[in-house]
Design a protein around this motif. Structure first.
Motif, mmCIF file in Angstrom:
data_model
loop_
_atom_site.group_PDB
_atom_site.id
_atom_site.type_symbol
_atom_site.label_atom_id
_atom_site.label_comp_id
_atom_site.label_asym_id
_atom_site.label_seq_id
_atom_site.Cartn_x
_atom_site.Cartn_y
_atom_site.Cartn_z
ATOM 1 N N UNK A 31 0.838 -1.204 0.000
ATOM 2 C CA UNK A 31 0.000 0.000 0.000
ATOM 3 C C UNK A 31 0.872 1.254 0.000
ATOM 4 N N UNK A 32 1.931 1.240 0.795
ATOM 5 C CA UNK A 32 2.837 2.394 0.841
ATOM 6 C C UNK A 32 3.581 2.563 -0.486
ATOM 7 N N UNK A 33 3.971 1.459 -1.102
ATOM 8 C CA UNK A 33 4.648 1.547 -2.405
ATOM 9 C C UNK A 33 3.718 2.140 -3.462
ATOM 10 N N UNK A 34 2.436 1.775 -3.433
ATOM 11 C CA UNK A 34 1.473 2.348 -4.368
ATOM 12 C C UNK A 34 1.307 3.852 -4.137
ATOM 13 N N UNK A 35 1.235 4.243 -2.874
ATOM 14 C CA UNK A 35 1.129 5.670 -2.553
ATOM 15 C C UNK A 35 2.368 6.418 -3.046
ATOM 16 N N UNK A 56 4.879 14.407 1.986
ATOM 17 C CA UNK A 56 4.181 13.117 1.987
ATOM 18 C C UNK A 56 5.107 11.997 1.532
ATOM 19 N N UNK A 57 5.912 12.265 0.518
ATOM 20 C CA UNK A 57 6.854 11.265 0.013
ATOM 21 C C UNK A 57 7.874 10.894 1.083
ATOM 22 N N UNK A 58 8.394 11.884 1.787
ATOM 23 C CA UNK A 58 9.362 11.614 2.861
ATOM 24 C C UNK A 58 8.725 10.765 3.958
ATOM 25 N N UNK A 59 7.474 11.060 4.302
ATOM 26 C CA UNK A 59 6.766 10.293 5.326
ATOM 27 C C UNK A 59 6.577 8.843 4.888
ATOM 28 N N UNK A 60 6.167 8.653 3.642
ATOM 29 C CA UNK A 60 5.958 7.301 3.121
ATOM 30 C C UNK A 60 7.270 6.525 3.095
ATOM 31 N N UNK A 61 8.339 7.162 2.636
ATOM 32 C CA UNK A 61 9.631 6.471 2.579
ATOM 33 C C UNK A 61 10.153 6.136 3.969
ATOM 34 N N UNK A 62 9.857 6.971 4.967
ATOM 35 C CA UNK A 62 10.254 6.660 6.335
ATOM 36 C C UNK A 62 9.500 5.427 6.830
ATOM 37 N N UNK A 63 8.191 5.377 6.560
ATOM 38 C CA UNK A 63 7.399 4.210 6.965
ATOM 39 C C UNK A 63 7.869 2.949 6.244
ATOM 40 N N UNK A 64 8.213 3.083 4.978
ATOM 41 C CA UNK A 64 8.719 1.936 4.226
ATOM 42 C C UNK A 64 10.048 1.445 4.800
ATOM 43 N N UNK A 65 10.917 2.363 5.172
ATOM 44 C CA UNK A 65 12.206 1.956 5.719
ATOM 45 C C UNK A 65 12.020 1.230 7.051
#
Length: 73
Positions: A31-35, A56-65
């Motif tokens: 889901x995060x990768x799609x976002x 938003x991108x930084x937040x998503x990449x932090x969650x992915x990491x």
């Protein structure tokens, strides 16, 4: 004593709960990768919108990491 050491070295059996956790992590990562992909594909000339997308991108990449994700080039 030796029997206790052998039991400690035995691998932990995989439980349904472990499988559910793995499946949930995979679902969250997808889901995060799609976002992330949607944000990367979005084009805007608005500096305010661009700033919001960057945050938003930084937040998503932090969650992915946190989920063990890394960028694959």
């Amino acid at each position: 004593m030796e029997e206790q050491q052998n039991q400690a070295a035995a691998p932990k059996p995989v439980t349904a709960n472990d499988n559910a956790e793995v499946a949930e992590r995979k679902r969250r990562r997808q889901a995060l990768e799609l976002q992330r992909e949607r944000i990367l594909s979005e084009r805007t000339s608005s500096p305010h919108r661009r700033s919001a997308l960057t945050i938003a991108l930084a937040d998503i990449e932090e969650k992915l990491s946190e989920l063990g994700w890394s960028i694959h080039l």
